[in-house]
Structures are given as C-alpha cells and as structure tokens.
Scaffold this motif. Structure first.
Motif, mmCIF file in Angstrom:
data_model
loop_
_atom_site.group_PDB
_atom_site.id
_atom_site.type_symbol
_atom_site.label_atom_id
_atom_site.label_comp_id
_atom_site.label_asym_id
_atom_site.label_seq_id
_atom_site.Cartn_x
_atom_site.Cartn_y
_atom_site.Cartn_z
ATOM 1 N N MET A 141 -5.703 20.086 -32.235
ATOM 2 C CA MET A 141 -6.294 18.762 -32.162
ATOM 3 C C MET A 141 -7.465 18.687 -33.132
ATOM 4 N N THR B 129 -9.366 12.938 -33.915
ATOM 5 C CA THR B 129 -8.490 12.483 -32.832
ATOM 6 C C THR B 129 -9.202 12.573 -31.490
ATOM 7 N N LYS C 77 -11.970 9.868 -31.248
ATOM 8 C CA LYS C 77 -11.383 8.529 -31.167
ATOM 9 C C LYS C 77 -10.873 8.250 -29.757
ATOM 10 N N CYS C 78 -10.289 9.251 -29.128
ATOM 11 C CA CYS C 78 -9.768 9.090 -27.767
ATOM 12 C C CYS C 78 -10.888 8.840 -26.758
ATOM 13 N N ARG D 92 -12.641 5.689 -20.543
ATOM 14 C CA ARG D 92 -11.963 6.955 -20.844
ATOM 15 C C ARG D 92 -12.945 8.115 -20.859
ATOM 16 N N GLN E 39 -1.707 10.533 -23.705
ATOM 17 C CA GLN E 39 -1.092 10.381 -25.019
ATOM 18 C C GLN E 39 -1.885 11.150 -26.084
ATOM 19 N N CYS E 40 -3.197 11.219 -25.894
ATOM 20 C CA CYS E 40 -4.048 11.997 -26.806
ATOM 21 C C CYS E 40 -3.968 13.496 -26.524
ATOM 22 N N GLU E 41 -3.227 13.855 -25.485
ATOM 23 C CA GLU E 41 -3.049 15.253 -25.066
ATOM 24 C C GLU E 41 -4.338 15.883 -24.564
#
Length: 105
Positions: free
Chosen positions: A1, A5, A8-9, A15, A53-55
């Motif tokens: 990762m 990313t 951003k998540c 979140r 979805q972002c794991e």
C-alpha cells in the motif's frame, strides 16, 4: 500500500474516526460504530465498505452484524500511524469512546 492511497482513504472524518476506533478496540461491529459515530447504519456501512475497498479493514459476518478489524495485510508503518494518531488525539475521539463505553463495549 502506498502512503498516498492510505491517506486518501482517511481523508474523511467518518472513515478516520471509524478506523481509529477499530484500531483502539481491535474489533467493532456496525451497531457499535453506529452508536459511537451517531450515524445511521447505511451511512456507517458505506464508509466501512470504502475502507474495505482500500484494504484497510476486513470484515466477518456474525448473525446479522458485520464485525470489522484492521486488515492483517496492513503495513506496519500504517498500523503505527493509526496507533500514534489515536493515542495522541484523545479529544478527537473522546465523545465516541464515551458512547462506546456506555454502549457496553
């Protein structure tokens, strides 16, 4: 990762709080996050789906509820960032943690 990313998540208050709470409590169900964040089930579930979805999270169904925990594949640097953020920003999570404690977590 990649760091891009990852960050951003987390670029959303809901979140970020959900992920920090899961990091602190190790595992939370949707109903607990609904109470802590004072949001509807569909809204919480939508944000959790984005984190999956972002794991960043993995989920397990138990009865009618989904339980969430940090993904085991999450890089250690990301876990360290989450842990340090949660520990160093108590006022940011204070109301959510109090609600969780009152809820019985």
């Amino acid at each position: 990762m990649s760091p891009l990313t990852f960050f951003k998540c987390l670029a959303d208050d809901t979140r970020l709080k959900a992920l920090l709470l899961i990091n602190l409590k190790q595992e939370l169900c949707v109903c607990e996050l609904q109470a802590a964040l004072q949001l509807s089930q569909p809204k919480v579930s939508r944000h959790l789906a984005a984190l999956r979805q972002c794991e960043l999270l993995e989920a397990e169904r138990r009865g009618k509820w989904m339980y969430y925990r940090l993904a085991p594949s999450l890089p250690q640097w990301a876990v360290d960032v989450l842990s340090a953020t949660a520990r160093s920003n108590a006022p940011y999570l204070k109301a959510c943690l109090k609600t969780l404690d009152d809820y019985g977590c």
